[in-house]
Design a protein around this motif. Structure first.
Motif: not given
Length: 588
Positions: A212-216
């Motif tokens: 989720p962090q890399l998607s953000a």
């Protein structure tokens, strides 16, 4: 042969800073002491010592990161330390209410050890598993992934105390079990959410390839649409390589995105408004889409550069982190870039003389925007006590790149400047000083001691400067003493007197020819001869015979004055982006 004192200093250095030793001694030394007290029949003293050891856990975790890491690598982390404490507590059998209380304590201890092992296993999974650490600045949302879960030393110490104290102070077996169960529950309450966070990140990564962090981060890139990417890796001491460019990058008309590949480097990067991503893992970086970016700028030649160089949508330029005559300024690796950005004609000449066959079209002359704030004052005679700035370079990655005067003549040089008594000395060593050779650290310490003593003795404000902008100190100084490095080129923007250490066995004439940045300098040999000549110039006691050459040399090294500006740098970036638009459109 090393003296016992030297051996002890080296041992302490291996354990980390001296401030870390109290935590090591309190946590581990008290376990051994408690065992000795039990053997001597001093059960109460042993119990108190154990409690001190438990309470000290928070100190070890908070204040002794190097020691904590070493203990963990030696398989002596919190689970083992608590197990040892439990064994010592069992040995102090006179403190228990009865055998049932002893058995209850053993059960509670096993439960707590199991919980601590689960935490340790989770931490190890985060360190070596597929969830890669990431940090950001000026990128909205939850975009941080730590290397490992929070250690929670206060929680761990509280749980251990709750598990140990009731039994050792004569509580009944059911109280021991009750308090132990509550303590274990508290430990799990602080641990299970961390497990679930890791599980959710791992599940998302399995499903989409992105945490989720890399998607953000990707969502931000898609919205921000960066046009210029800056890429750098290295230790924390390499932060100056990005910091020297921040002002120029912030002045650009294009949207800039900074990628750093090492967290210590990220932590030492100076404050800026630039969106910045710290992402060590190549696999994570390769997932991101930078199709909006037109150009990538590289301040340093590092192996990690290949992770962006592989992208055909971006054109690449090596911008370096300083203009100097060091061999790194004509590294054969530089051939991989689309353009080599050099300040003045000297930068191109270094490549031309190297014989690595760089095409002329690969050079772009961009001046040196970092020197726009360097002033031509103070001049000789402007101040009653002129300032001499001593800014030696470091020892280099190997002996072939050892240009530094620090070990060779640094102490002699400082002694000569102080002995004259008519100048103020500001000493600013390179951030990498002593990284390869401990003798440089010793010379640095000796110089710092001499300057501090001279300041107390004479009242002259001699300084040892370990951080901050070098430009600030250049603008306070009348003269410079340095080595073959980018410091010389930047200094020449002010066209003030300077001296350079001849690290070779060449004659002065040959040295000037091989290292053009020394052409207008007073040359210092390996006996520090030449210092008196510089002092005479700085104090006005002797003529400044090299003044007329410094202006010409500054133009050769840095480009004409009109190119040493932020405006000129903006124009260079804009032209490079336009070239990329024209030549790389087919890949977009």
């Amino acid at each position: 042969m090393a003296s016992p004192a030297s051996f002890l200093r080296a041992l302490v250095a291996r354990l980390g800073r001296s401030s870390e030793l109290p935590g090591l001694l309190l946590v581990n030394g008290t376990i051994i002491l408690a065992l000795l007290l039990v053997a001597l029949g001093q059960d109460l003293a042993a119990v108190i010592t154990l409690l001190v050891s438990i309470v000290s856990e928070w100190w070890l975790e908070r204040r002794s990161p190097t020691t904590t890491l070493l203990l963990r690598q030696a398989s002596a982390g919190p689970p083992l330390r608590f197990a040892l404490r439990a064994l010592v507590a069992v040995a102090a059998s006179s403190r228990f209410d009865d055998r049932a209380a002893l058995y209850s304590f053993v059960a509670v201890a096993l439960l707590v050890v199991t919980g601590l092992c689960a935490r340790a296993l989770h931490a190890e999974y985060r360190r070596i598993g597929p969830l890669k650490p990431m940090r950001t600045r000026h990128i909205p949302g939850a975009t941080r992934i730590d290397e490992e879960p929070t250690s929670r030393p206060v929680l761990v110490a509280t749980v251990e105390l709750a598990a140990v104290m009731p039994a050792l102070f004569g509580a009944a077996w059911y109280d021991v079990l009750l308090v132990g169960a509550v303590a274990f529950g508290a430990l799990m309450a602080g641990t299970v959410p961390e497990f679930l966070d890791s599980w959710r990140m791992r599940a998302a990564k399995r499903a989409t390839g992105f945490t989720p962090q890399l998607s953000a981060v990707q969502e931000f890139i898609d919205e921000y649409q960066p046009e210029v990417v800056v890429h750098l890796s290295g230790p924390d001491t390499a932060a100056y390589q990005i910091n020297t460019w921040i002002e120029a990058l912030e002045s650009l008309d294009q949207r800039v995105f900074v990628i750093l590949r090492d967290h210590p480097l990220f932590e030492k990067m100076a404050p800026s408004t630039l969106p910045t991503l710290s992402l060590p893992a190549p696999s994570e970086l390769l997932m991101l889409d930078f199709s909006s970016a037109r150009v990538a700028l590289y301040p340093s030649n590092t192996g990690n550069n290949i992770h962006l160089l592989r992208l055909p949508t971006m054109m690449s330029a090596f911008i370096g982190h300083g203009d100097s005559d060091k061999s790194a300024s004509n590294n054969p690796f530089s051939r991989v870039y689309d353009e080599l950005w050099v300040a003045g004609e000297a930068g191109a000449d270094r490549y031309r003389r190297s014989g690595i066959n760089i095409p002329e079209a690969q050079f772009r002359f961009v001046g040196r925007p970092q020197v726009h704030a360097i002033e031509p004052t103070p001049r000789i005679g402007d101040t009653e006590i002129p300032t001499v700035l001593y800014a030696p370079t470091w020892e280099g990655v190997n002996q072939l790149q050892e240009y530094s005067s620090l070990r060779a003549i640094g102490v002699k040089l400082i002694d000569a400047l102080l002995a004259d008594g008519s100048v103020r000395v500001v000493y600013k060593p390179h951030p990498f000083t002593g990284q390869r050779d401990a003798k440089y650290r010793a010379a640095h310490a000796s110089i710092a001691r001499r300057l501090n003593e001279a300041k107390l003795r004479t009242g002259i404000d001699h300084r040892v400067v370990s951080s901050g902008s070098l430009t600030e100190w250049m603008n306070q100084s009348t003269a410079l003493v340095s080595d073959i490095s980018s410091v010389l080129s930047d200094w020449l923007a002010g066209e003030k007197p300077y001296a350079v250490f001849n690290h070779t066995g060449l004659s002065t004439k040959q040295f000037r020819e091989q290292f053009p940045s020394s052409a207008a300098a007073t040359i210092l040999d390996r006996e520090a001869r030449g210092v008196d000549e510089l002092i005479d110039v700085v104090t006005g006691r002797g003529p400044d015979q090299l003044a007329e050459y410094r202006s010409k040399l500054a133009t050769y090294l840095l480009g004409p004055p009109e190119q040493r500006t932020l405006e000129a740098f903006r124009e260079a970036v804009t032209a490079f982006v336009a070239r990329s638009e024209a030549e790389r459109a087919m890949y977009r």
